[in-house]
Design a protein around this motif. Structure first.
Motif, PDB file in Angstrom:
ATOM      1  N   ILE A 101      48.309 -35.966 -25.708  1.00 19.05           N
ATOM      2  CA  ILE A 101      48.316 -34.499 -25.732  1.00 19.05           C
ATOM      3  C   ILE A 101      49.362 -33.989 -26.718  1.00 19.05           C
ATOM      4  O   ILE A 101      49.117 -33.034 -27.458  1.00 19.05           O
ATOM      5  N   GLN A 102      50.533 -34.611 -26.738  1.00 19.44           N
ATOM      6  CA  GLN A 102      51.583 -34.177 -27.658  1.00 19.44           C
ATOM      7  C   GLN A 102      51.202 -34.413 -29.112  1.00 19.44           C
ATOM      8  O   GLN A 102      51.550 -33.623 -29.979  1.00 19.44           O
ATOM      9  N   LYS A 103      50.457 -35.483 -29.395  1.00 19.58           N
ATOM     10  CA  LYS A 103      50.050 -35.790 -30.765  1.00 19.58           C
ATOM     11  C   LYS A 103      48.877 -34.922 -31.227  1.00 19.58           C
ATOM     12  O   LYS A 103      48.712 -34.688 -32.416  1.00 19.58           O
ATOM     13  N   ALA A 104      48.057 -34.466 -30.298  1.00 18.92           N
ATOM     14  CA  ALA A 104      46.864 -33.697 -30.649  1.00 18.92           C
ATOM     15  C   ALA A 104      47.236 -32.275 -31.068  1.00 18.92           C
ATOM     16  O   ALA A 104      48.143 -31.664 -30.508  1.00 18.92           O
ATOM     17  N   THR A 105      46.512 -31.778 -32.056  1.00 19.87           N
ATOM     18  CA  THR A 105      46.694 -30.394 -32.494  1.00 19.87           C
ATOM     19  C   THR A 105      46.019 -29.444 -31.522  1.00 19.87           C
ATOM     20  O   THR A 105      46.525 -28.360 -31.262  1.00 19.87           O
ATOM     21  N   ALA A 106      44.863 -29.877 -30.995  1.00 17.93           N
ATOM     22  CA  ALA A 106      44.103 -29.015 -30.093  1.00 17.93           C
ATOM     23  C   ALA A 106      43.390 -29.846 -29.029  1.00 17.93           C
ATOM     24  O   ALA A 106      43.104 -31.023 -29.235  1.00 17.93           O
ATOM     25  N   GLY A 107      43.113 -29.190 -27.920  1.00 20.09           N
ATOM     26  CA  GLY A 107      42.384 -29.820 -26.834  1.00 20.09           C
ATOM     27  C   GLY A 107      41.544 -28.794 -26.094  1.00 20.09           C
ATOM     28  O   GLY A 107      41.908 -27.616 -26.042  1.00 20.09           O
ATOM     29  N   VAL A 108      40.418 -29.245 -25.566  1.00 20.49           N
ATOM     30  CA  VAL A 108      39.511 -28.360 -24.835  1.00 20.49           C
ATOM     31  C   VAL A 108      39.206 -28.991 -23.484  1.00 20.49           C
ATOM     32  O   VAL A 108      38.839 -30.163 -23.404  1.00 20.49           O
ATOM     33  N   LEU A 109      39.366 -28.217 -22.427  1.00 17.46           N
ATOM     34  CA  LEU A 109      39.034 -28.646 -21.061  1.00 17.46           C
ATOM     35  C   LEU A 109      37.620 -28.185 -20.739  1.00 17.46           C
ATOM     36  O   LEU A 109      37.265 -27.036 -20.993  1.00 17.46           O
ATOM     37  N   ALA A 141      37.525 -29.013 -34.568  1.00 20.96           N
ATOM     38  CA  ALA A 141      36.519 -30.007 -34.166  1.00 20.96           C
ATOM     39  C   ALA A 141      36.235 -30.034 -32.664  1.00 20.96           C
ATOM     40  O   ALA A 141      35.064 -29.964 -32.266  1.00 20.96           O
ATOM     41  N   PRO A 142      37.244 -30.148 -31.786  1.00 16.21           N
ATOM     42  CA  PRO A 142      36.887 -30.202 -30.361  1.00 16.21           C
ATOM     43  C   PRO A 142      36.250 -28.906 -29.876  1.00 16.21           C
ATOM     44  O   PRO A 142      35.328 -28.930 -29.058  1.00 16.21           O
ATOM     45  N   ALA A 143      36.704 -27.781 -30.401  1.00 11.55           N
ATOM     46  CA  ALA A 143      36.124 -26.494 -29.997  1.00 11.55           C
ATOM     47  C   ALA A 143      34.669 -26.413 -30.423  1.00 11.55           C
ATOM     48  O   ALA A 143      33.803 -25.976 -29.652  1.00 11.55           O
ATOM     49  N   ARG A 144      34.365 -26.846 -31.649  1.00 12.77           N
ATOM     50  CA  ARG A 144      32.995 -26.773 -32.163  1.00 12.77           C
ATOM     51  C   ARG A 144      32.063 -27.698 -31.374  1.00 12.77           C
ATOM     52  O   ARG A 144      30.980 -27.297 -30.952  1.00 12.77           O
ATOM     53  N   VAL A 145      32.474 -28.944 -31.167  1.00 11.29           N
ATOM     54  CA  VAL A 145      31.618 -29.907 -30.462  1.00 11.29           C
ATOM     55  C   VAL A 145      31.371 -29.450 -29.024  1.00 11.29           C
ATOM     56  O   VAL A 145      30.229 -29.444 -28.552  1.00 11.29           O
ATOM     57  N   MET A 146      32.421 -29.062 -28.316  1.00 10.40           N
ATOM     58  CA  MET A 146      32.264 -28.655 -26.914  1.00 10.40           C
ATOM     59  C   MET A 146      31.465 -27.352 -26.802  1.00 10.40           C
ATOM     60  O   MET A 146      30.650 -27.198 -25.893  1.00 10.40           O
ATOM     61  N   GLY A 202      41.766 -24.370 -22.959  1.00 11.40           N
ATOM     62  CA  GLY A 202      42.318 -25.432 -23.792  1.00 11.40           C
ATOM     63  C   GLY A 202      43.698 -25.095 -24.305  1.00 11.40           C
ATOM     64  O   GLY A 202      44.362 -24.190 -23.796  1.00 11.40           O
ATOM     65  N   PHE A 203      44.093 -25.816 -25.339  1.00 13.22           N
ATOM     66  CA  PHE A 203      45.387 -25.561 -25.959  1.00 13.22           C
ATOM     67  C   PHE A 203      45.292 -25.822 -27.452  1.00 13.22           C
ATOM     68  O   PHE A 203      44.412 -26.547 -27.923  1.00 13.22           O
ATOM     69  N   MET A 204      46.196 -25.195 -28.186  1.00 12.84           N
ATOM     70  CA  MET A 204      46.285 -25.412 -29.622  1.00 12.84           C
ATOM     71  C   MET A 204      47.744 -25.268 -30.027  1.00 12.84           C
ATOM     72  O   MET A 204      48.403 -24.285 -29.661  1.00 12.84           O
ATOM     73  N   VAL A 222      39.024 -19.184 -23.286  1.00 15.88           N
ATOM     74  CA  VAL A 222      37.673 -19.561 -23.691  1.00 15.88           C
ATOM     75  C   VAL A 222      37.231 -18.775 -24.925  1.00 15.88           C
ATOM     76  O   VAL A 222      36.585 -19.325 -25.821  1.00 15.88           O
ATOM     77  N   ASP A 223      37.580 -17.497 -25.002  1.00 14.54           N
ATOM     78  CA  ASP A 223      37.187 -16.681 -26.157  1.00 14.54           C
ATOM     79  C   ASP A 223      37.796 -17.217 -27.452  1.00 14.54           C
ATOM     80  O   ASP A 223      37.140 -17.233 -28.495  1.00 14.54           O
ATOM     81  N   THR A 224      39.036 -17.658 -27.394  1.00 14.82           N
ATOM     82  CA  THR A 224      39.688 -18.232 -28.572  1.00 14.82           C
ATOM     83  C   THR A 224      38.986 -19.517 -28.988  1.00 14.82           C
ATOM     84  O   THR A 224      38.766 -19.760 -30.179  1.00 14.82           O
ATOM     85  N   ILE A 225      38.612 -20.330 -28.030  1.00 12.05           N
ATOM     86  CA  ILE A 225      37.908 -21.581 -28.329  1.00 12.05           C
ATOM     87  C   ILE A 225      36.563 -21.282 -28.972  1.00 12.05           C
ATOM     88  O   ILE A 225      36.170 -21.926 -29.951  1.00 12.05           O
TER      89      ILE A 225
END
Length: 181
Positions: A21-29, A92-97, A113-115, A122-125
């Protein structure tokens, strides 16, 4: 209370997850309830193609990892079935999900998620998902840069054709004329 072996295994999972999580730029739940094995396999394939790390994680372990990373605001999203998509590319994760959420409607729902270490809604994603992929953006920029040069070349060719000689034939004709004299 779990025995020492189980506890140490879970602590290792949380430590590894915290590092990811610390290394990732973004994540989506995502809430993935109700998707079939085929749909899950296709999603994982798409994630691999886009360098997105996708995995199903227990809410408790994810809660500990988020708290370790300072993302405790996401704790309220950790209920029901939860999977996490991580990537260095913030889009990328936002687009795929988001694509899968559109395809599967009620079966697949983005929770949040987080960025850059900050929670996003959700709207930002969804707005991030609308940004084209990096190669498409690069092609658009290159096309914009080449447009004036291409326009100039077309205009010069038209001027040369108006003066009577096609642009390609003008240079060889000029070279042959002095040799004939």
């Amino acid at each position: 209370m779990p025995n020492a072996k189980v506890l140490s295994e879970k602590q290792a999972i949380v430590a590894e997850l915290t590092e990811k999580i610390q290394k990732a730029t973004a994540g989506v739940l995502v809430d993935y309830k109700g998707i079939t094995v085929e749909e899950d396999t296709a999603l994982r394939r798409e994630c691999r193609e886009n360098n997105v790390d996708y995995s199903v994680i227990k809410n408790t372990l994810l809660r500990f990892a988020f708290n370790n990373c300072g993302l405790s605001d996401l704790d309220e999203l950790l209920n029901g079935t939860t999977s996490l998509a991580l990537c260095d590319d913030p889009v990328a994760p936002a687009r795929v999900m988001n694509d899968y959420a559109k395809k599967l409607n009620d079966k697949f729902e983005i929770k949040g998620g987080f960025m850059d270490g900050k929670p996003v809604d959700v709207d930002t994603i969804k707005s991030l998902a609308s940004i084209p992929a990096l190669p498409v953006l690069q092609a658009q920029v290159l096309g914009t840069m080449l447009a004036p040069i291409t326009g100039l070349a077309v205009v010069l060719k038209q001027i040369a054709e108006k003066l009577g000689a096609p642009a390609e034939d003008a240079a060889p004709a000029a070279e042959e004329a002095p040799a004939a004299e």
